[in-house]
Design a protein around this motif. Structure first.
Motif, PDB file in Angstrom:
ATOM      1  N   GLY A  18      -5.518   2.581  -6.295  1.00  0.00           N
ATOM      2  CA  GLY A  18      -5.496   3.433  -4.938  1.00  0.00           C
ATOM      3  C   GLY A  18      -5.596   4.993  -5.525  1.00  0.00           C
ATOM      4  N   SER A  19      -5.653   5.552  -4.294  1.00  0.00           N
ATOM      5  CA  SER A  19      -5.917   7.181  -4.503  1.00  0.00           C
ATOM      6  C   SER A  19      -4.531   7.975  -4.786  1.00  0.00           C
ATOM      7  CB  SER A  19      -6.317   7.734  -3.130  1.00  0.00           C
ATOM      8  OG  SER A  19      -5.314   7.747  -2.094  1.00  0.00           O
ATOM      9  N   TYR A  20      -3.399   7.045  -4.567  1.00  0.00           N
ATOM     10  CA  TYR A  20      -2.127   7.838  -5.136  1.00  0.00           C
ATOM     11  C   TYR A  20      -1.137   6.765  -5.494  1.00  0.00           C
ATOM     12  CZ  TYR A  20       2.184  10.231  -4.725  1.00  0.00           C
ATOM     13  OH  TYR A  20       3.630  10.779  -4.940  1.00  0.00           O
TER      14      TYR A  20
ATOM     15  N   ALA B 167      -3.791  -2.507   0.886  1.00  0.00           N
ATOM     16  CA  ALA B 167      -2.665  -1.334   1.433  1.00  0.00           C
ATOM     17  C   ALA B 167      -2.350  -1.660   2.826  1.00  0.00           C
ATOM     18  CB  ALA B 167      -3.485  -0.169   1.330  1.00  0.00           C
ATOM     19  N   LYS B 168      -1.257  -1.274   3.141  1.00  0.00           N
ATOM     20  CA  LYS B 168      -0.682  -1.409   4.631  1.00  0.00           C
ATOM     21  C   LYS B 168      -0.234  -2.869   4.737  1.00  0.00           C
ATOM     22  CE  LYS B 168      -2.817   2.901   6.240  1.00  0.00           C
ATOM     23  NZ  LYS B 168      -3.609   3.616   7.245  1.00  0.00           N
ATOM     24  N   THR B 169      -0.156  -3.675   3.915  1.00  0.00           N
ATOM     25  CA  THR B 169       0.263  -4.948   3.999  1.00  0.00           C
ATOM     26  C   THR B 169       1.834  -4.980   3.678  1.00  0.00           C
ATOM     27  OG1 THR B 169      -1.702  -5.979   3.368  1.00  0.00           O
ATOM     28  CG2 THR B 169       0.205  -7.493   3.218  1.00  0.00           C
TER      29      THR B 169
ATOM     30  N   ASP C  15      -3.940   5.203 -15.340  1.00  0.00           N
ATOM     31  CA  ASP C  15      -4.814   6.294 -15.208  1.00  0.00           C
ATOM     32  C   ASP C  15      -4.976   6.897 -13.740  1.00  0.00           C
ATOM     33  OD1 ASP C  15      -6.557   4.767 -13.510  1.00  0.00           O
ATOM     34  OD2 ASP C  15      -7.940   4.213 -15.138  1.00  0.00           O
ATOM     35  N   THR C  16      -6.039   7.631 -13.146  1.00  0.00           N
ATOM     36  CA  THR C  16      -5.624   8.457 -11.835  1.00  0.00           C
ATOM     37  C   THR C  16      -5.681   7.540 -10.727  1.00  0.00           C
ATOM     38  OG1 THR C  16      -7.937   8.592 -11.951  1.00  0.00           O
ATOM     39  CG2 THR C  16      -6.569  10.320 -12.858  1.00  0.00           C
ATOM     40  N   GLU C  17      -6.340   6.235 -10.945  1.00  0.00           N
ATOM     41  CA  GLU C  17      -6.430   5.373  -9.817  1.00  0.00           C
ATOM     42  C   GLU C  17      -5.980   4.172 -10.108  1.00  0.00           C
ATOM     43  OE1 GLU C  17     -10.216   5.816  -8.029  1.00  0.00           O
ATOM     44  OE2 GLU C  17      -9.961   7.797  -7.070  1.00  0.00           O
ATOM     45  N   MET C  18      -5.412   3.820 -11.100  1.00  0.00           N
ATOM     46  CA  MET C  18      -4.926   2.543 -11.654  1.00  0.00           C
ATOM     47  C   MET C  18      -3.810   2.422 -12.373  1.00  0.00           C
ATOM     48  SD  MET C  18      -4.845   0.148 -14.327  1.00  0.00           S
ATOM     49  CE  MET C  18      -5.883   0.946 -15.494  1.00  0.00           C
ATOM     50  N   GLN C  19      -2.776   1.596 -12.151  1.00  0.00           N
ATOM     51  CA  GLN C  19      -1.624   1.395 -12.978  1.00  0.00           C
ATOM     52  C   GLN C  19      -1.317  -0.123 -13.073  1.00  0.00           C
ATOM     53  OE1 GLN C  19       2.400   3.533 -13.290  1.00  0.00           O
ATOM     54  NE2 GLN C  19       2.105   2.929 -11.108  1.00  0.00           N
ATOM     55  N   VAL C  20      -0.679  -0.422 -14.254  1.00  0.00           N
ATOM     56  CA  VAL C  20      -0.430  -1.916 -14.582  1.00  0.00           C
ATOM     57  C   VAL C  20       1.016  -1.643 -15.046  1.00  0.00           C
ATOM     58  CG1 VAL C  20      -0.768  -3.990 -15.861  1.00  0.00           C
ATOM     59  CG2 VAL C  20      -2.882  -2.370 -15.598  1.00  0.00           C
TER      60      VAL C  20
ATOM     61  N   HIS D 238       2.620  -0.048   1.329  1.00  0.00           N
ATOM     62  CA  HIS D 238       2.373   1.222   0.750  1.00  0.00           C
ATOM     63  C   HIS D 238       1.086   1.842   1.501  1.00  0.00           C
ATOM     64  CE1 HIS D 238       4.807   0.155  -2.553  1.00  0.00           C
ATOM     65  NE2 HIS D 238       4.260  -1.251  -2.604  1.00  0.00           N
ATOM     66  N   HIS D 239       0.930   3.062   1.858  1.00  0.00           N
ATOM     67  CA  HIS D 239      -0.144   3.527   2.438  1.00  0.00           C
ATOM     68  C   HIS D 239      -1.337   3.605   1.746  1.00  0.00           C
ATOM     69  CE1 HIS D 239       1.814   4.300   6.210  1.00  0.00           C
ATOM     70  NE2 HIS D 239       2.756   4.712   5.557  1.00  0.00           N
ATOM     71  N   HIS D 240      -1.237   4.023   0.401  1.00  0.00           N
ATOM     72  CA  HIS D 240      -2.567   4.535  -0.271  1.00  0.00           C
ATOM     73  C   HIS D 240      -2.512   3.635  -1.602  1.00  0.00           C
ATOM     74  CE1 HIS D 240      -1.901   8.339   1.631  1.00  0.00           C
ATOM     75  NE2 HIS D 240      -0.590   8.172   1.250  1.00  0.00           N
ATOM     76  N   ARG D 241      -2.093   2.510  -1.732  1.00  0.00           N
ATOM     77  CA  ARG D 241      -2.511   1.497  -2.829  1.00  0.00           C
ATOM     78  C   ARG D 241      -2.416   0.019  -2.556  1.00  0.00           C
ATOM     79  NH1 ARG D 241       2.958   2.792  -5.181  1.00  0.00           N
ATOM     80  NH2 ARG D 241       4.151   0.899  -5.163  1.00  0.00           N
ATOM     81  N   SER D 242      -3.098  -0.688  -3.187  1.00  0.00           N
ATOM     82  CA  SER D 242      -3.351  -2.176  -3.054  1.00  0.00           C
ATOM     83  C   SER D 242      -2.823  -2.596  -4.305  1.00  0.00           C
ATOM     84  CB  SER D 242      -4.865  -2.676  -2.826  1.00  0.00           C
ATOM     85  OG  SER D 242      -5.509  -2.415  -3.846  1.00  0.00           O
ATOM     86  N   GLU D 243      -2.268  -4.031  -4.151  1.00  0.00           N
ATOM     87  CA  GLU D 243      -1.612  -4.475  -5.462  1.00  0.00           C
ATOM     88  C   GLU D 243      -2.004  -5.847  -5.717  1.00  0.00           C
ATOM     89  OE1 GLU D 243       2.521  -1.969  -5.001  1.00  0.00           O
ATOM     90  OE2 GLU D 243       2.591  -4.316  -4.482  1.00  0.00           O
ATOM     91  N   HIS D 244      -2.091  -6.291  -6.963  1.00  0.00           N
ATOM     92  CA  HIS D 244      -2.451  -7.589  -7.326  1.00  0.00           C
ATOM     93  C   HIS D 244      -1.294  -7.942  -8.146  1.00  0.00           C
ATOM     94  CE1 HIS D 244      -5.328 -11.143  -8.290  1.00  0.00           C
ATOM     95  NE2 HIS D 244      -4.684 -11.009  -9.445  1.00  0.00           N
ATOM     96  N   TRP D 245      -0.817  -9.344  -7.905  1.00  0.00           N
ATOM     97  CA  TRP D 245       0.292 -10.003  -8.626  1.00  0.00           C
ATOM     98  C   TRP D 245      -0.041 -11.163  -9.255  1.00  0.00           C
ATOM     99  CZ3 TRP D 245       4.656  -9.887  -4.243  1.00  0.00           C
ATOM    100  CH2 TRP D 245       4.850  -8.586  -4.015  1.00  0.00           C
TER     101      TRP D 245
END
Length: 480
Positions: A459-461, A437-439, A381-386, A402-409
């Motif tokens: 994230g926002s993007y 983000a930024k890690t 969706d606009t702020e989430m992707q799997v 990544h500047h604009h998103r965090s991730e969970h693995w």
């Protein structure tokens, strides 16, 4: 890698096309030549295997789109082929420039090398007969003719170009070319068929490198100059020769037919005896696979009742149909296309409309191949992707941020080595980690089995271009 100047024939497998006529099965980042359209191997793989059947031929030279470089390598590895010369075009400029660049590369060692230009997206039913047809054209090509391979028409097809051959006796089925004809209307196609003097132009050429380059310099000097500049300024990236972008950006896009063949007076045509299809439309795919009028082609999980003359394909979900006549139905994980078979070519208009809306379905399949494996989009969706991500044994993603998103693995198969800023640690099945983000982070598979993880992005993007690479094993740019 240098070419052996003693080779009699160098097959040139041209796989740079990124057409949209077979959308949604074909996408720009995964076009038809790399799809398993009619068997266990793709048309590109079959073209490489055909090249291997030619008597006294050297290993083929592959020229393709830079965006497909890792797809090309994966396709070759799947059929046990490695070490080929590969030229990569940063921008596509049609077959005249593609063959010119291949000819320049080959002519470095042997200006008189015979080149066999082979489109990578065609169907040929018999490799042995193909090789025998090539052999029949060798003496004329060595003598300086540009030799084409023409197919005896099986019907009044309006989708192919035609070759008007000479009449009378032809040694080994090799005729002089009287004239080239564009795709005809229906009435003209019937006339061509009934005359017996016309062949379909299969788009395969056998020509000496110096002969082709001389003809191109005479009839399209601007293309010849741009191709020469693109090769002279090319750079080796550890995998393939990357042709110069600026040179090709200035190059006119033109086919061999328009740039050279319609002007030459030295063309010959070998009348072939194998079954050929250019796989250019859904109608041609139906014809290649159906085996007769009114027959269907069904691919994937498909159930049909009272259906005739239709092409029905499913990439995943069950597709059922009742009472269809002469239809094409294509279902992929993210798109469905339905049309009468005689209007299926209008898909190009749909693709243009989708492109104008910025729809990513034009470019990518839900499963996207990468040099380290692949990823598949499961939800967005606009702020989430799997995504489901697979990393091949011994492979790793780049060290990136990544500047604009965090991730969970979350690891669902195998064992992952994770780099997170200054930490390096192992994750096993059902274990997980967070990457703000930024890690700086990297995923590596040191095992002997594929590694699979579920990645949740927030994230926002969420665009693929939100990436900064610090270290990459595959020669990719920092933000590509």
């Amino acid at each position: 890698m240098e070419m052996d100047s003693s080779s009699s024939i160098i097959p040139i497998v041209m796989c740079g096309g990124s057409g949209t006529r077979l959308w949604p099965l074909s996408r720009r980042q995964h076009p038809k030549q790399f799809l398993k359209l009619y068997g266990e191997r793709s048309p590109f793989q079959e073209a490489v295997r055909r090249a291997g059947a030619i008597e006294n031929a050297r290993p083929p030279l592959v020229i393709g789109n830079e965006d497909h470089r890792f797809l090309i390598l994966d396709e070759l590895a799947e059929i046990g082929v490695s070490g080929l010369n590969i030229l990569l075009e940063p921008v596509a400029r049609n077959t005249a420039a593609a063959l010119a660049m291949a000819a320049i590369h080959a002519a470095r060692n042997n200006p008189k090398a015979l080149l066999l230009a082979m489109p990578a997206d065609h169907y040929v039913d018999d490799r042995t007969r193909f090789a025998a047809s090539v052999k029949r054209g060798v003496s004329d090509a060595k003598a300086g003719a540009i030799v084409l391979f023409g197919v005896k028409p099986t019907g009044p097809n309006t989708g192919y170009g035609y070759i008007h051959k000479s009449t009378g006796h032809a040694k080994d089925g090799v005729h002089r070319v009287m004239e080239f004809k564009e795709k005809p209307d229906a009435a003209t196609a019937v006339e061509y068929l009934s005359s017996g003097e016309y062949l379909w132009n299969s788009g395969v050429f056998l020509v000496r490198a110096d002969v082709y380059l001389s003809a191109l310099e005479r009839h399209a000097p601007d293309i010849a100059a741009a191709a020469a500049s693109a090769v002279q300024s090319a750079k080796w990236n550890g995998i393939a020769l990357q042709l110069n972008r600026e040179a090709l950006m200035s190059c006119r896009s033109e086919s061999i037919d328009y740039a050279v063949m319609e002007h030459t007076r030295t063309a010959k045509v070998v009348e072939v005896d194998y079954t050929w299809n250019d796989l250019g439309t859904w109608a041609s795919l139906l014809h290649a696979g159906a085996g007769g009028a009114g027959k269907n082609v069904a691919r994937g999980d498909v159930l049909l009742t009272d259906v005739e003359g239709s092409f029905v394909h499913s990439s995943g979900k069950l597709v059922t149909a009742v009472g269809l006549r002469n239809q094409v139905v294509i279902s992929t994980d993210d798109a469905v296309f339905v049309a009468p078979i005689d209007r299926a070519s209008e898909v190009k208009g749909l693709v243009a409309a989708l492109e104008s809306e910025g729809r990513e379905e034009v470019e990518l399949h839900p499963r996207v191949h990468r040099p380290w494996g692949w990823y598949e989009r499961l939800a967005r969706d606009t702020e989430m992707q799997v995504k489901l991500i697979q990393v091949n044994p011994g492979a790793s993603l780049s060290l990136q941020m990544h500047h604009h998103r965090s991730e969970h693995w979350v690891v669902v198969r195998g064992e992952a080595e994770v780099t997170r800023d200054d930490e390096v640690f192992t994750l096993r099945m059902q274990e997980s980690t967070d990457l703000p983000a930024k890690t700086r982070h990297r995923l590596r598979n040191n095992g002997t089995e594929p590694l699979q993880i579920i990645e949740v992005q927030r994230g926002s993007y969420l665009g693929e271009d939100d990436i900064v690479r610090f270290d990459d094993n595959y020669g990719r740019a920092a933000n590509s």
